[in-house]
Design a protein around this motif. Sequence first.
Motif, mmCIF file in Angstrom:
data_model
loop_
_atom_site.group_PDB
_atom_site.id
_atom_site.type_symbol
_atom_site.label_atom_id
_atom_site.label_comp_id
_atom_site.label_asym_id
_atom_site.label_seq_id
_atom_site.Cartn_x
_atom_site.Cartn_y
_atom_site.Cartn_z
ATOM 1 N N ALA A 12 0.823 -1.216 0.000
ATOM 2 C CA ALA A 12 0.000 0.000 0.000
ATOM 3 C C ALA A 12 0.853 1.261 0.000
ATOM 4 O O ALA A 12 0.458 2.285 -0.573
ATOM 5 N N ASN A 13 2.024 1.192 0.634
ATOM 6 C CA ASN A 13 2.899 2.365 0.712
ATOM 7 C C ASN A 13 4.218 2.057 0.018
ATOM 8 O O ASN A 13 5.170 1.582 0.645
ATOM 9 N N PRO A 14 4.299 2.324 -1.285
ATOM 10 C CA PRO A 14 5.537 2.006 -2.009
ATOM 11 C C PRO A 14 6.666 2.951 -1.619
ATOM 12 O O PRO A 14 6.440 4.039 -1.063
ATOM 13 N N LEU A 15 7.880 2.518 -1.894
ATOM 14 C CA LEU A 15 9.033 3.404 -1.735
ATOM 15 C C LEU A 15 8.970 4.441 -2.852
ATOM 16 O O LEU A 15 8.957 4.100 -4.033
ATOM 17 N N ARG A 16 8.921 5.711 -2.474
ATOM 18 C CA ARG A 16 8.827 6.783 -3.473
ATOM 19 C C ARG A 16 10.214 7.389 -3.692
ATOM 20 O O ARG A 16 10.973 7.626 -2.747
ATOM 21 N N PHE A 17 10.532 7.638 -4.949
ATOM 22 C CA PHE A 17 11.798 8.260 -5.304
ATOM 23 C C PHE A 17 11.560 9.195 -6.482
ATOM 24 O O PHE A 17 10.477 9.189 -7.093
ATOM 25 N N GLU A 18 12.558 9.997 -6.786
ATOM 26 C CA GLU A 18 12.414 10.953 -7.884
ATOM 27 C C GLU A 18 12.280 10.201 -9.202
ATOM 28 O O GLU A 18 13.124 9.379 -9.554
ATOM 29 N N ALA A 19 11.203 10.468 -9.914
ATOM 30 C CA ALA A 19 10.924 9.741 -11.146
ATOM 31 C C ALA A 19 11.946 10.082 -12.225
ATOM 32 O O ALA A 19 12.530 11.177 -12.252
ATOM 33 N N GLY A 20 12.157 9.134 -13.118
ATOM 34 C CA GLY A 20 13.082 9.359 -14.221
ATOM 35 C C GLY A 20 12.525 10.358 -15.224
ATOM 36 O O GLY A 20 11.346 10.331 -15.565
ATOM 37 N N ASN A 21 13.389 11.256 -15.699
ATOM 38 C CA ASN A 21 12.999 12.246 -16.703
ATOM 39 C C ASN A 21 14.240 12.659 -17.486
ATOM 40 O O ASN A 21 15.279 11.991 -17.411
ATOM 41 N N LEU A 340 6.997 6.549 -12.705
ATOM 42 C CA LEU A 340 6.156 6.982 -11.588
ATOM 43 C C LEU A 340 6.983 7.303 -10.351
ATOM 44 O O LEU A 340 6.531 8.016 -9.460
ATOM 45 N N GLY A 341 8.189 6.733 -10.290
ATOM 46 C CA GLY A 341 9.017 6.918 -9.108
ATOM 47 C C GLY A 341 8.544 6.077 -7.938
ATOM 48 O O GLY A 341 8.503 6.552 -6.800
ATOM 49 N N CYS A 342 8.175 4.822 -8.216
ATOM 50 C CA CYS A 342 7.640 3.944 -7.168
ATOM 51 C C CYS A 342 8.321 2.580 -7.201
ATOM 52 O O CYS A 342 8.598 2.035 -8.276
ATOM 53 N N LEU A 343 8.567 2.058 -6.011
ATOM 54 C CA LEU A 343 9.037 0.680 -5.851
ATOM 55 C C LEU A 343 8.070 -0.034 -4.916
ATOM 56 O O LEU A 343 7.865 0.390 -3.778
ATOM 57 N N TRP A 344 7.468 -1.099 -5.419
ATOM 58 C CA TRP A 344 6.530 -1.890 -4.620
ATOM 59 C C TRP A 344 7.128 -3.252 -4.288
ATOM 60 O O TRP A 344 8.010 -3.752 -4.989
ATOM 61 N N HIS A 345 6.593 -3.847 -3.248
ATOM 62 C CA HIS A 345 6.807 -5.267 -2.989
ATOM 63 C C HIS A 345 5.512 -6.006 -3.314
ATOM 64 O O HIS A 345 4.413 -5.469 -3.115
ATOM 65 N N ILE A 346 5.655 -7.221 -3.802
ATOM 66 C CA ILE A 346 4.492 -8.058 -4.100
ATOM 67 C C ILE A 346 4.172 -8.909 -2.877
ATOM 68 O O ILE A 346 5.048 -9.577 -2.323
ATOM 69 N N ASN A 347 2.929 -8.879 -2.453
ATOM 70 C CA ASN A 347 2.472 -9.706 -1.337
ATOM 71 C C ASN A 347 1.538 -10.795 -1.850
ATOM 72 O O ASN A 347 0.696 -10.548 -2.721
ATOM 73 N N LEU A 348 1.696 -11.991 -1.295
ATOM 74 C CA LEU A 348 0.802 -13.099 -1.627
ATOM 75 C C LEU A 348 -0.454 -13.025 -0.769
ATOM 76 O O LEU A 348 -0.384 -12.741 0.428
ATOM 77 N N CYS A 349 -1.594 -13.288 -1.370
ATOM 78 C CA CYS A 349 -2.858 -13.386 -0.634
ATOM 79 C C CYS A 349 -3.228 -14.870 -0.570
ATOM 80 O O CYS A 349 -4.034 -15.368 -1.376
ATOM 81 N N LEU A 350 -2.613 -15.580 0.361
ATOM 82 C CA LEU A 350 -2.773 -17.034 0.422
ATOM 83 C C LEU A 350 -4.218 -17.482 0.644
ATOM 84 O O LEU A 350 -4.658 -18.454 0.018
ATOM 85 N N PRO A 351 -4.996 -16.827 1.514
ATOM 86 C CA PRO A 351 -6.388 -17.282 1.670
ATOM 87 C C PRO A 351 -7.172 -17.219 0.363
ATOM 88 O O PRO A 351 -7.964 -18.122 0.062
ATOM 89 N N ASN A 352 -6.953 -16.162 -0.421
ATOM 90 C CA ASN A 352 -7.658 -16.044 -1.699
ATOM 91 C C ASN A 352 -7.202 -17.114 -2.684
ATOM 92 O O ASN A 352 -8.007 -17.659 -3.442
ATOM 93 N N LEU A 353 -5.904 -17.410 -2.669
ATOM 94 C CA LEU A 353 -5.391 -18.449 -3.565
ATOM 95 C C LEU A 353 -5.992 -19.802 -3.208
ATOM 96 O O LEU A 353 -6.406 -20.565 -4.090
ATOM 97 N N CYS A 354 -6.064 -20.096 -1.916
ATOM 98 C CA CYS A 354 -6.594 -21.395 -1.493
ATOM 99 C C CYS A 354 -8.090 -21.520 -1.773
ATOM 100 O O CYS A 354 -8.602 -22.633 -1.908
ATOM 101 N N SER A 355 -8.774 -20.394 -1.854
ATOM 102 C CA SER A 355 -10.218 -20.456 -2.098
ATOM 103 C C SER A 355 -10.550 -20.986 -3.487
ATOM 104 O O SER A 355 -11.674 -21.436 -3.723
#
Length: 622
Positions: A12-21, A340-355
Motif C-alpha cells: 500500500a505504501n511504495p518506496l517513493r523516489f524521484e521519477a526518471g525524466n 512513476l518513481g515507485c518501488l513496490w513489494h508483491i504480497n501473496l494473498c494465500l487465503p484467496n489463492l486457497c479459495s
Amino acid sequence: MAASDYYLELTANPLRFEAGNQLTNVFFDDSNKQVFSVRSGGVMGVVVKGLNELDKPLNFRMEDRGPVLSIKFSLDLKILAVHRTNSSVEFMNFNGVSLEEEYSQSCKKNHKILGFVWTLENEVAFITDHGVELYKVISDKKSLKQLKTLSHSLQWFVWCPVNKIALLASAHGSQLQPIYFKTGTVGKLSRVESMPCKMALERDITLGTLYGTPAFLILRHQSGPQTAEVHIHELSGPGQAPVKTHILKLGMSGRFAINIVDNLILVHHQASRSSQIFDIALPGESDGIVKYHTAVGPAKSFKPASLTVPGLDDNQMQPCELYSPNWVVFQPNIVIDAKLGCLWHINLCLPNLCSVISDLVTCTRLLLRRSEGKIVLLNVLLMRIRQKEPPLEKIREAFNYINREYRTWLEIVLQNQTASPAHDPIRSKPIANGNIIIVDQIEIFNEIFLKLDEESEINKLEWVLIAYLTSLFEYDIKALQNMNELLVTTLVRRQKFTSLQQLLQYGVIADSKTLACILLSLGNIYEAGTQLALDMLSRLNAEEEIQEILLSQGQILTAMKLSPDKKNLRKFLQAAQDSNDEQIFHTVLYYFKNHPTHNAAFKRDSRLDGFIHYYNSLFQDK
C-alpha cells in the motif's frame, strides 16, 4: 471485483523516489536493494534510497564525467562504483556523507564493459564482451589488483547476487554459460541445455533460488499455435551441471515477467494483465526426467492499487496502471516503475489463492511450504471440516501430510536427545523444518478441535479426532493427553462404547493414568469402563492405583496380592473394617499378626491398636 478475487497485491505504501525524466536517471542495485536517482550525471546530486524506510537516504554529488550507465555501492557501502564508458569504471571511497577523490580501472584493451558486479565487499567483476575480469579493490591505496580473468565471448549477462552466479549469453542467446564466483576466483559450470534454433532474450532469463536450490528460469517462446513455457534448470550441488527439471505450461503467448516469492513462481503476462502462480513442489506430469506443471489456479490480475498524490486542499488517491510497460521486476518480489518513481513489494494473498484450489490435499501441500501458511492452513482445514458434506478422505490425507513433516521434524530434534523415546512429544514450539512449516498438536487442538461446537458439531468432532489420532499413530507420534481425553469424552457422550474399546485395544488412544481415571468415572454409564481402566493401569505398571481401585470395590484380598511389601497396613485394615465383613477383617488381621515382617508393626504403631480392639469386640464371645 471483491478483494477475494486477487492472489497478489502491491504494498500500500511504495518506496517513493524521484521519477526518471530528461534530467534524472534512475538505477536499481539488485545486490544492496538500493534505488539511485542521479540528477544531471551527479552534478545536481545523487539520492540513494534503501528498502528500509527507517534508513535515512544518502545524498551526495559527483562530477559530471559523462552519462552514467550503471552505479552501485560496494556491499559494505564504503566504495561507490560508477560505470560511464565502455572501457573503465570509476571508484570513489564514501565516508557516509561525501565522496573522496576518485580512482578508476580500465578493462583489457579492445574489450567492452557490458556491466560490473560486486562479488564481495572488496571484490568487483567486470563483465566484458570477451569474458570476466575479477579485481580486488584496495580502498586505502585507491587502486585495484587483478585477481582472475576468464575468457568467453558474450553479448549480455544476467546476475544473481544471492548465489553469486552469472549467466553469460553468446550466439544471440542460443548459448548460455553459467559462471560462479568465490573469494578471489571465478569458474565455469557446464552450459545450460539449449534448444535448436531457439534464442533467449535477456528479459526472458530469471536467476533465483527455489527451495534452497539455485535455478535458471528461461522463458521459451514457442512457434506456431503453441504457447510459451518456462524451462527451469537447477544446480543440484556446487560445481554441478545445471539440469532441466521442470517446465511450466503458461497457456498463453506474449511478453512475460517472473518473480519468485516464497518459493512460488509468479509469471506476469502483460497483454492479459494477469498473473499465474506455480509451485514446482506439487505433483506434475513427468517423462522420467522433467516434470510439467500447470498453474495452481486460474490467471488473475493484481489487486487494484492507488497512489497518494498531493492536491490543492487534501491528498488525493490516483489509480496505478497495473502491468505497465514501464514496470521492471527484480527478485524476489520487487516491482519498479521508474516513470512513476515507485518501488513496490508483491504480497501473496494465500487465503484467496486457497479459495480457488478445490483439492484439499493440494492446498495442504502448498501451504505447508509457505512461510505464512500455518494459520491459513488451519483455517482452511476448519472450513472444510465444517462443510455440509466434509471431504473425509481428503481431510485424513491432509492430516497425513501434516504429520509426516511433523514426524520428520521430531526425528531431527531427537537426534541429540538419546535419553528420550523417539515418539515422545517435544515441548519446544516447532516453527519450520527447512522449507516446511510445522503444525504441531497444540495448534491443531486449539485452532480446530476446540473451535468445533461440542453440541451441534459433535459428530464431526468425533471423526476428525479419530482421523487425526489415527494419523499420529501411523507416524508413531505420541498424542498429547488432552487429545485423548477429548476423544474419550466425545465418544462417551455419543455412547460409542464399542469404538472406544477398539481404539483403546489397538493403541490409537495412548495409555495414561489420567485417562484411566476418566474411564473409572464412567462406571455408572459404562460398566466395562472400570475393567478398561484396570487393564490400562496394568499396562502402565501402576500397582498402587490398581490397589486403590480394588480396595474401593471391596476386593481387599486381591489388592493385597498385588502389594508384595504391604507396607501400609492401616490402608488394608481400614478397608477390611469398612467392608463390614467379619470374615474378611479376620483374614486380613490374622495375616498381618502372624506374618513375621508385619507383626512388629503392631508394637511400634499405636494407631493399629484400634483395629485390635475392633477385632476383640467382634470375636471375644466366639
